[in-house]
Design a protein around this motif. Sequence first.
Motif, short mmCIF file in Angstrom:
data_model
loop_
_atom_site.label_atom_id
_atom_site.label_comp_id
_atom_site.label_asym_id
_atom_site.label_seq_id
_atom_site.Cartn_x
_atom_site.Cartn_y
_atom_site.Cartn_z
N ARG A 124 -1.63 3.03 -14.07
CA ARG A 124 -0.29 2.64 -13.62
C ARG A 124 0.72 3.67 -14.10
N HIS B 286 -4.31 3.29 -3.62
CA HIS B 286 -2.95 3.43 -4.15
C HIS B 286 -2.03 2.32 -3.65
N TYR B 287 -1.31 1.74 -4.60
CA TYR B 287 -0.38 0.65 -4.31
C TYR B 287 0.87 0.83 -5.14
N ARG C 165 0.86 -1.19 0.00
CA ARG C 165 0.00 0.00 0.00
C ARG C 165 0.89 1.23 0.00
N LYS D 32 -7.13 -0.09 -13.51
CA LYS D 32 -6.12 0.72 -12.82
C LYS D 32 -5.42 1.66 -13.78
N LEU E 73 3.50 2.47 -9.76
CA LEU E 73 2.67 3.21 -8.81
C LEU E 73 1.26 3.13 -9.38
N ASP E 74 0.41 2.35 -8.71
CA ASP E 74 -0.92 2.03 -9.24
C ASP E 74 -2.03 2.72 -8.46
N THR E 75 -3.00 3.24 -9.18
CA THR E 75 -4.25 3.69 -8.60
C THR E 75 -5.30 2.69 -9.08
N VAL F 44 1.32 9.21 -1.97
CA VAL F 44 1.56 9.00 -3.41
C VAL F 44 2.61 9.97 -3.94
#
Length: 188
Positions: A117, A137-138, A24, A115, A129-131, A28
Amino acid sequence: MTTKREKTREKRRVMPSNVEIKARVSDVAKFAEKAAQLSQSEGTIIRQHDTFFNCTSGRLKLRDFMNGSGQLIFYERPDTDGPKLSRYSISPTTDPQSLKTVLSDALGVKGEVKKERRLFLIGQTRVHLDTVEGLGHYMELEVVMRQEQTVEEGQQVAEDLMQQLDVSQQSLVTGAYMDLLLKGPTET
């Protein structure tokens, strides 16, 4: 007794692999800044719509890049936190919607992940960095293994990069985004 031809065929069937970490991200902007510094780039934005299909082992997903191209991806990896080995095979497609229809009819859909990315390349590692729609956010690290590298060497690369990016052990997650979505909302 194994013939020379069978040994050659087995070598060709060895799936590419990488060492992965998923966590996680609470800040961000801070993560993106550190990844941009390390990669010396602002990253590349990629929109992805993944459809996961029912299968008896591993995971099978169709990744639609929302531009008429996609990839069918099969992968196997343990559902543990921290650095883990993932073996995969990928087949590109220029008709992801038609392929989705066929696979949906044949296997059934497990679920979908949408997502945005942001991809950074740092050495041999793909930093994402993914939404993720419905999750938040991960980040993912994918250390693309070289043929001569051991799993332990790949894990060390991942752990070193975790430290440089300030990724804490407490933020690590197990499983795929699909698994997290199927579990339902969790506290962040």
